[in-house]
Design an enzyme around this catalytic site. Sequence first.
Site, PDB file in Angstrom:
ATOM      1  N   GLN A  51       4.823  -7.082   3.404  1.00  0.00           N
ATOM      2  CA  GLN A  51       4.683  -5.916   4.281  1.00  0.00           C
ATOM      3  C   GLN A  51       4.146  -6.254   5.657  1.00  0.00           C
ATOM      4  O   GLN A  51       4.295  -5.476   6.587  1.00  0.00           O
ATOM      5  CB  GLN A  51       3.759  -4.872   3.631  1.00  0.00           C
ATOM      6  N   LEU A  92       2.689   2.183   2.245  1.00  0.00           N
ATOM      7  CA  LEU A  92       2.422   2.084   3.682  1.00  0.00           C
ATOM      8  C   LEU A  92       3.692   1.719   4.458  1.00  0.00           C
ATOM      9  O   LEU A  92       3.775   1.959   5.652  1.00  0.00           O
ATOM     10  CB  LEU A  92       1.322   1.048   3.948  1.00  0.00           C
ATOM     11  N   HIS A 133       3.751  -2.266  -8.211  1.00  0.00           N
ATOM     12  CA  HIS A 133       4.293  -1.831  -6.924  1.00  0.00           C
ATOM     13  C   HIS A 133       4.254  -2.977  -5.903  1.00  0.00           C
ATOM     14  O   HIS A 133       5.253  -3.277  -5.246  1.00  0.00           O
ATOM     15  CB  HIS A 133       3.476  -0.628  -6.426  1.00  0.00           C
TER      16      HIS A 133
HETATM   17 ZN    ZN Z   1       4.332  -0.457  -0.939  1.00  0.00          ZN
END
Ligand code: ZN
Length: 149
Positions: A51, A92, A133
């Site tokens: 991310q 996010l 996740h």
């Molecule tokens: Zn995530």
Amino acid sequence: MKELDILEFPDARLRKKASKVKKISSDIEKLAGDMAYTMYSNDGIGLAATQVNQHKRMIVMDTSENRDDLYIMLNPSIINRTGKTRTSEACLSVPGMRIPVTRAELIVVEYTDINGVEVKQEFDDIDSYCVQHEMDHLDGKLIIDFITN
Ligand code: ZN
């Protein structure tokens, strides 16, 4: 520690598969600190290196209310899954959405901690869903992908 930019859907870099962390270098230690800082700054409960555009198998997690129970996992792998449950997840990298996802209820995870110690640990409830996740991110998978099921 600094706050890192978080990639957002549909950025193609979120689809990259992360590679194994081979050595806990000072860069990896720094990345872990920056990831934790970024997670806390954004009120997240978990963050995967993918991310923040670092394609290494690393996740950070803190699901505690007091924000004082940080996990840093390198090369996590799920060695056992039990049960099935329906969760509602936010991400996010997919701002403003909650998506229903089916997860294993209980998992056993093997990972290396930031000190190089091999850990085998059982997770349930929100910790279990969060690890699953974040590990999806390392394989380029997003909660968006569950919508078509
Ligand atoms: Zn995530």
